[in-house]
Enzyme design. Structure first.
Site, PDB file in Angstrom:
ATOM      1  N   SER A 132       1.090  -1.166   0.043  1.00  0.00           N
ATOM      2  CA  SER A 132       0.020   0.092  -0.070  1.00  0.00           C
ATOM      3  C   SER A 132       0.901   1.171  -0.144  1.00  0.00           C
ATOM      4  CB  SER A 132      -0.863   0.088   1.155  1.00  0.00           C
ATOM      5  OG  SER A 132      -1.333   1.393   1.418  1.00  0.00           O
ATOM      6  N   TYR A 146      -1.876  -0.517  10.511  1.00  0.00           N
ATOM      7  CA  TYR A 146      -1.712  -0.868   8.894  1.00  0.00           C
ATOM      8  C   TYR A 146      -0.355  -0.351   8.451  1.00  0.00           C
ATOM      9  CZ  TYR A 146      -3.620  -1.123   4.292  1.00  0.00           C
ATOM     10  OH  TYR A 146      -4.036  -1.496   2.836  1.00  0.00           O
TER      11      TYR A 146
HETATM   12  P1  NDP Z   1     -11.325  -6.447   0.111  1.00  0.00           P
HETATM   13  O1  NDP Z   1     -11.503  -6.529   1.701  1.00  0.00           O
HETATM   14  O2  NDP Z   1     -12.029  -5.823  -0.803  1.00  0.00           O
HETATM   15  O3  NDP Z   1     -10.742  -8.068  -0.285  1.00  0.00           O
HETATM   16  C1  NDP Z   1      -9.723  -8.578   0.520  1.00  0.00           C
HETATM   17  C2  NDP Z   1      -9.434 -10.023  -0.167  1.00  0.00           C
HETATM   18  O4  NDP Z   1      -8.409 -10.616   0.748  1.00  0.00           O
HETATM   19  C3  NDP Z   1     -10.658 -10.803  -0.448  1.00  0.00           C
HETATM   20  O5  NDP Z   1     -10.555 -11.637  -1.353  1.00  0.00           O
HETATM   21  C4  NDP Z   1     -10.557 -11.918   1.016  1.00  0.00           C
HETATM   22  O6  NDP Z   1     -11.046 -13.131   0.858  1.00  0.00           O
HETATM   23  C5  NDP Z   1      -8.953 -11.846   1.085  1.00  0.00           C
HETATM   24  N1  NDP Z   1      -8.564 -11.995   2.534  1.00  0.00           N
HETATM   25  C6  NDP Z   1      -8.621 -11.417   3.857  1.00  0.00           C
HETATM   26  N2  NDP Z   1      -8.240 -11.922   4.709  1.00  0.00           N
HETATM   27  C7  NDP Z   1      -8.079 -13.346   4.313  1.00  0.00           C
HETATM   28  C8  NDP Z   1      -7.698 -14.297   5.165  1.00  0.00           C
HETATM   29  N3  NDP Z   1      -7.341 -14.251   6.291  1.00  0.00           N
HETATM   30  N4  NDP Z   1      -7.504 -15.298   4.257  1.00  0.00           N
HETATM   31  C9  NDP Z   1      -7.458 -15.543   2.977  1.00  0.00           C
HETATM   32  N5  NDP Z   1      -8.034 -14.613   2.228  1.00  0.00           N
HETATM   33  C10 NDP Z   1      -8.016 -13.233   2.799  1.00  0.00           C
HETATM   34  O7  NDP Z   1      -9.693  -5.906   0.084  1.00  0.00           O
HETATM   35  P2  NDP Z   1      -9.060  -5.165  -1.054  1.00  0.00           P
HETATM   36  O8  NDP Z   1      -9.389  -5.642  -2.395  1.00  0.00           O
HETATM   37  O9  NDP Z   1      -9.351  -3.687  -1.158  1.00  0.00           O
HETATM   38  O10 NDP Z   1      -7.715  -5.196  -0.816  1.00  0.00           O
HETATM   39  C11 NDP Z   1      -6.605  -6.242  -1.219  1.00  0.00           C
HETATM   40  C12 NDP Z   1      -5.273  -5.669  -0.915  1.00  0.00           C
HETATM   41  O11 NDP Z   1      -4.964  -4.500  -1.225  1.00  0.00           O
HETATM   42  C13 NDP Z   1      -5.049  -5.846   0.528  1.00  0.00           C
HETATM   43  O12 NDP Z   1      -3.748  -6.374   0.865  1.00  0.00           O
HETATM   44  C14 NDP Z   1      -5.139  -4.344   0.965  1.00  0.00           C
HETATM   45  O13 NDP Z   1      -4.464  -4.072   1.824  1.00  0.00           O
HETATM   46  C15 NDP Z   1      -4.517  -3.678  -0.518  1.00  0.00           C
HETATM   47  N6  NDP Z   1      -4.815  -2.356  -0.521  1.00  0.00           N
HETATM   48  C16 NDP Z   1      -6.193  -2.035  -0.709  1.00  0.00           C
HETATM   49  C17 NDP Z   1      -6.382  -0.334  -0.960  1.00  0.00           C
HETATM   50  C18 NDP Z   1      -7.646  -0.069  -1.220  1.00  0.00           C
HETATM   51  O14 NDP Z   1      -7.961   0.932  -1.268  1.00  0.00           O
HETATM   52  N7  NDP Z   1      -8.793  -0.714  -1.431  1.00  0.00           N
HETATM   53  C19 NDP Z   1      -5.291   0.553  -1.047  1.00  0.00           C
HETATM   54  C20 NDP Z   1      -3.978  -0.149  -0.609  1.00  0.00           C
HETATM   55  C21 NDP Z   1      -3.734  -1.324  -0.530  1.00  0.00           C
HETATM   56  P3  NDP Z   1     -12.307 -13.574   1.893  1.00  0.00           P
HETATM   57  O15 NDP Z   1     -13.216 -12.298   1.764  1.00  0.00           O
HETATM   58  O16 NDP Z   1     -12.521 -14.949   1.032  1.00  0.00           O
HETATM   59  O17 NDP Z   1     -11.939 -13.943   2.881  1.00  0.00           O
END
Ligand code: NDP
Length: 237
Positions: A132, A146
């Site tokens: 991020s 975070y």
């Molecule tokens: P979402 O919350 O929309 O989606 C998160 C994804 O990660 C889901 O597919 C979820 O799967 C999976 N996930 C979370 N925890 C687990 C776990 N314990 N085991 C397996 N899968 C897991 O998040 P984003 O798409 O926004 O974020 C994705 C990445 O991008 C993250 O690393 C986040 O920190 C990073 N990011 C996001 C930003 C944003 O503004 N959106 C900005 C900067 C970085 P499930 O639902 O099946 O558990």
């Protein structure tokens, strides 16, 4: 444009948001994709059916569960660690168990997954971890833990790039700014504050982040390693 034909890709956390867009993009580019999910089984299975991917349930906070999935894949060409969680709030008030779980998913998960995957990766393999811009910059209160997890990603990317470089394996992070997902919806209450830090004042769409991942795992990026690739509308500029 199917330049990933014949490549085997594993996306950790591919059921929703940025991860789902990465799954769609790499499958469209020709890769054979397996995605893991934590709790979103329906979303994961619907996506897998749409793009012809395989799914496995694995909690990214559980090192052994992820190691088992990786071992079951055989020789990988591409690992993308997208799974991440966001715990924000005043440091004095956050539940320490929630903070520790975030460290498990955002730091311990990517590190151990990258190392395990590299053990059985083909020459010229690709590892991408979704970090991020908050690994570089935390311009408001409440994001210390975070931001710490995303700064840790930077260190592991730099170091692992050197560990695996002799096999042509690249290790990079992609550092998004605000992206329109369940984690950070573009219509959410924080949007004006976040956009105030940006040169281009909008959330990115998940597909825009997937495009950068596609470049890093593709044939043009074999000399790109140990680097953080920020895609944030100027949030960190
Ligand atoms: P979402 O919350 O929309 O989606 C998160 C994804 O990660 C889901 O597919 C979820 O799967 C999976 N996930 C979370 N925890 C687990 C776990 N314990 N085991 C397996 N899968 C897991 O998040 P984003 O798409 O926004 O974020 C994705 C990445 O991008 C993250 O690393 C986040 O920190 C990073 N990011 C996001 C930003 C944003 O503004 N959106 C900005 C900067 C970085 P499930 O639902 O099946 O558990």
């Amino acid at each position: 444009m199917a330049h990933l034909t014949g490549k085997k890709a594993l996306i950790l956390g591919g059921s929703r948001g940025i991860g789902a867009a990465i799954v769609e993009r790499l499958a469209a580019d020709g890769a054979a994709v397996t995605l893991t999910y934590g709790s979103s089984q329906d979303a994961a299975e619907a996506l897998a059916e749409k793009v012809g991917a395989a799914t496995v349930q694995a909690d990214s906070a559980d090192r052994n569960a992820v190691a088992q999935v990786i071992a079951s894949q055989g020789a990988l060409d591409i690992l993308v660690v997208n799974a991440g969680v966001l715990v924000m709030g005043p440091a004095l008030e956050l539940n320490p168990d929630d903070v520790d779980r975030m460290i498990d998913v955002n730091v311990r998960g990517p590190y151990h997954a990258a190392v395990d995957a590299a053990r059985q990766m083909n020459e010229g393999g690709r590892i991408v971890i979704i970090g991020s811009v908050n690994g570089d910059r935390m311009p408001f209160a409440g994001g210390a833990a975070y931001g710490m997890t995303k700064s840790a990603v930077q260190g592991m990317v730099r170091g692992l790039a050197r560990d695996f470089g002799d096999r042509g394996i690249t290790v990079n992070s992609v550092q998004p700014g605000p992206v329109n997902t369940d984690m950070n919806p573009e219509g959410g209450p924080m949007k004006d504050m976040m956009h105030s830090f940006m040169a281009i004042k909008r959330h990115a769409q998940p597909e825009e982040i997937a495009g950068m991942v596609a470049y890093l795992v593709g044939p043009e990026a074999s000399i790109v390693t140990g680097a953080q690739h920020t895609i944030d509308g100027g949030f960190g500029a």
